[in-house]
Design an enzyme around this catalytic site. Structure first.
Site, PDB file in Angstrom:
ATOM      1  N   LEU A  10      26.897  16.045  25.894  1.00  0.00           N
ATOM      2  CA  LEU A  10      25.745  16.947  25.835  1.00  0.00           C
ATOM      3  C   LEU A  10      24.650  16.308  24.983  1.00  0.00           C
ATOM      4  CD1 LEU A  10      27.235  20.528  25.469  1.00  0.00           C
ATOM      5  CD2 LEU A  10      27.149  19.004  27.436  1.00  0.00           C
ATOM      6  N   GLY A  13      19.522  18.734  23.854  1.00  0.00           N
ATOM      7  CA  GLY A  13      18.825  19.520  22.831  1.00  0.00           C
ATOM      8  C   GLY A  13      17.758  18.711  22.109  1.00  0.00           C
ATOM      9  N   ARG A  17      16.616  21.161  13.675  1.00  0.00           N
ATOM     10  CA  ARG A  17      16.777  20.892  12.246  1.00  0.00           C
ATOM     11  C   ARG A  17      16.406  19.468  11.858  1.00  0.00           C
ATOM     12  NH1 ARG A  17      22.698  23.461  12.545  1.00  0.00           N
ATOM     13  NH2 ARG A  17      22.288  22.945  14.719  1.00  0.00           N
ATOM     14  N   ASP A 106      25.488  14.313  19.320  1.00  0.00           N
ATOM     15  CA  ASP A 106      25.072  14.136  17.922  1.00  0.00           C
ATOM     16  C   ASP A 106      26.261  13.849  17.014  1.00  0.00           C
ATOM     17  OD1 ASP A 106      26.306  16.614  17.872  1.00  0.00           O
ATOM     18  OD2 ASP A 106      24.658  17.666  16.877  1.00  0.00           O
ATOM     19  N   ASN A 173      35.226  24.016  13.901  1.00  0.00           N
ATOM     20  CA  ASN A 173      35.212  23.421  15.236  1.00  0.00           C
ATOM     21  C   ASN A 173      34.332  22.182  15.188  1.00  0.00           C
ATOM     22  OD1 ASN A 173      34.974  22.958  18.033  1.00  0.00           O
ATOM     23  ND2 ASN A 173      33.170  24.281  18.129  1.00  0.00           N
ATOM     24  N   LYS A 355       4.116 -18.851  15.149  1.00  0.00           N
ATOM     25  CA  LYS A 355       4.201 -18.004  16.343  1.00  0.00           C
ATOM     26  C   LYS A 355       4.301 -18.908  17.547  1.00  0.00           C
ATOM     27  CE  LYS A 355       1.677 -16.601  19.509  1.00  0.00           C
ATOM     28  NZ  LYS A 355       0.408 -16.499  20.209  1.00  0.00           N
TER      29      LYS A 355
END
Ligand code: UD1
Ligand code: CA
Length: 461
Positions: A10, A13, A17, A106, A173, A355
């Site tokens: 999942l 979201g 927060r 997450d 959980n 460079k």
């Protein structure tokens, strides 16, 4: 025969927060997107064709971050809760049999072993599902696991919906589940948003299946640190530190000396050979490989580069997308910005910027120079203050310097320009024309001394 296993991650979201404009799973810890960590763990369990990611917020960016052939995506355009994500997924996954493992994007620290334990717990208990739990000192923010007097799991109550009594429960959980696919999909549409947040809670499936007569097992692990979910930036920093610690510990055990390892940042794909020394506050990032017996100076940043054996990087040096051959030196205070190549034994010193430049074997640019779009042969000495004027305001132009040339201090090479092998440039020259091999190039006004000028000026006052 083992039953097929489908993994759903999942990742739709926003993560309120986090206080971010960016989807939570696109924040990084330990050098990877959060969702990338979870995906890698999932890959240890199931083939890509059996892995699905639910995306919503910044779905294009999340898909791009994943970039793994075979992995499927499910769009949850409106995010109405973790349960809603599965209700949406039912269209795509409802017919897949076997087991269903659900992970939250997450939760980046979880290891495949732990998920295997969860699957085994579901299997051996014969329950319709198993949820992963841990007893936490401070479970604030987590759903609490409800059990009956016999200790059987009866439900999960969310922080926002819990009674003061329920919130005293310390078994939490962790947000990882293994369900038998058939009963799960049969009951998923029974979820209701009847809670203070008006969300469809995936956690309500425990109670729904229980009511339908199916048991739910709990697989309780000892150390909740492994399954910490990230909800805010403080937790992001904690997880980042844990992942960084894992990487530097691995390197140290493999023979790399790391001074003050708690200050050093090494990305997960980096490899470093034995007896290399990494000084404090170094950052070694991206797809970097470092050979044996190197030294990476304090506060240096090396990104997406290859360093052969015995390379020295001085303090406060930045190296990006470059290759340094055996025995090359760069720094302190050097910047090898992009696509540079240092041949064996080449030296770049302080306040030198390169460079798209190739510096030949044994060549040196030790102080205060800018070398851009340049091809420099072997054994060249580039004096302090040398500048390649590679840009005319419209286009970039190349500079070529042949082997054994000597570039006097403060030379300005106006590109495109070529200095032949063994040529010599007088200090302070502005070189606008090619210099033949073995010639002296002088590009400045001759010095004039005006005798007594200064004394006369004083006497006039
Ligand atoms: C969830 C659990 C909680 C558990 C905790 C563990 C629920 C209702 N609660 O709470 O019991 O203790 O994880 O970390 O599941 N997501 C979607 N679509 C949505 C909502 C969320 O894909 O509509 C994704 C998010 O991107 C995130 C994951 O689901 O990756 C978890 O969502 P989050 O809001 O963080 O859940 P928690 O409140 O932490
Ligand atoms: Ca969470």
């Amino acid at each position: 025969m083992e039953e097929p296993l489908t993994v759903v991650i999942l990742a739709a979201g926003l993560g309120t927060r986090m206080k971010s404009r960016q989807a939570k799973v696109l924040h990084r810890a330990g050098g990877r997107y959060l969702v990338e960590h979870v995906l890698r763990t999932a890959q240890a369990l199931a083939p890509p064709e059996r892995i699905f990611v639910v995306v919503g917020h910044q779905s294009a960016e999340v898909r791009a971050a994943i970039q793994t052939a075979g992995v499927g995506f499910i769009d949850q355009t409106e995010q109405k809760g973790t349960g809603h994500a599965l209700m949406v997924a039912a269209d795509t996954l409802g017919d897949l049999d076997g087991r269903l493992v659900i992970l939250y994007g997450d939760c980046p620290l979880v290891r495949p072993e732990t998920l295997r334990g969860l699957v085994a717990a579901q299997e051996s208990s014969g329950a319709a599902g198993a949820i992963l739990t841990a007893v936490m000192d401070d479970p604030t923010g987590y759903g609490r696991v409800l059990r009956d007097v016999e200790g059987r799991v009866t439900g999960v109550v969310e922080q926002r919906a819990g009674t003061p009594e329920q919130l005293l429960i310390r078994e939490a959980n962790m947000g990882l589940y293994c369900y038998r696919a058939a009963p799960f999909w049969r009951h998923i549409q029974e979820l209701r948003p009847d809670n203070p947040a008006h969300e469809y809670y995936l956690t309500d499936m425990v109670e729904i299946l229980r009511r339908a007569g199916d048991a739910i097992a709990a697989y309780c692990i000892d150390d909740p640190r492994e399954v910490l979910g990230i909800n805010d930036r403080e937790e992001l920093a904690v997880v980042d530190r844990l992942l960084r610690e894992r990487k530097v510990r691995e390197l140290m055990l493999a023979g790399v000396t790391i001074e003050k390892p708690e200050t050093v940042t090494v990305d997960p794909d980096v490899t470093i050979g034995i007896d290399t020394i990494v000084e404090p506050f170094a950052q070694i990032l991206g797809q970097t490989t470092i050979g044996e017996n190197c030294r990476i100076g304090a506060c240096s940043i090396v990104r997406d580069s290859d360093l052969a054996d015995e390379v020295e990087v001085g303090q406060f040096t930045m190296i990006g997308t470059s290759r340094l051959e055996r025995g090359a030196h760069a720094g302190p205070y050097a910047r090898l910005r992009m696509e540079n190549y240092l041949a064996p034994g080449a030296h770049v010193g302080n306040f030198v910027e390169l460079k798209k430049t190739r510096l030949g074997a044994g060549s040196k640019a030790m102080h205060l120079a800018y070398l851009g779009d340049s091809e420099i042969g072997a054994k060249v000495n580039v004096g302090a203050g040398t500048i390649t004027c590679n840009y005319d305001g419209y286009h970039k132009h190349p500079t070529k310097i042949g082997a054994g040339a000597f570039i006097g201090s403060n030379s300005t090479l106006v590109a495109p320009v070529e200095v032949g092998d063994g040529a010599y440039l007088a200090a302070g020259s502005v070189i606008t024309d090619d210099v033949p091999a073995d010639a002296l190039g002088v590009g400045r006004a001759r010095q004039v001394n005006k005798i007594d000028w200064a004394r006369k000026r004083r006497e006039l006052k």
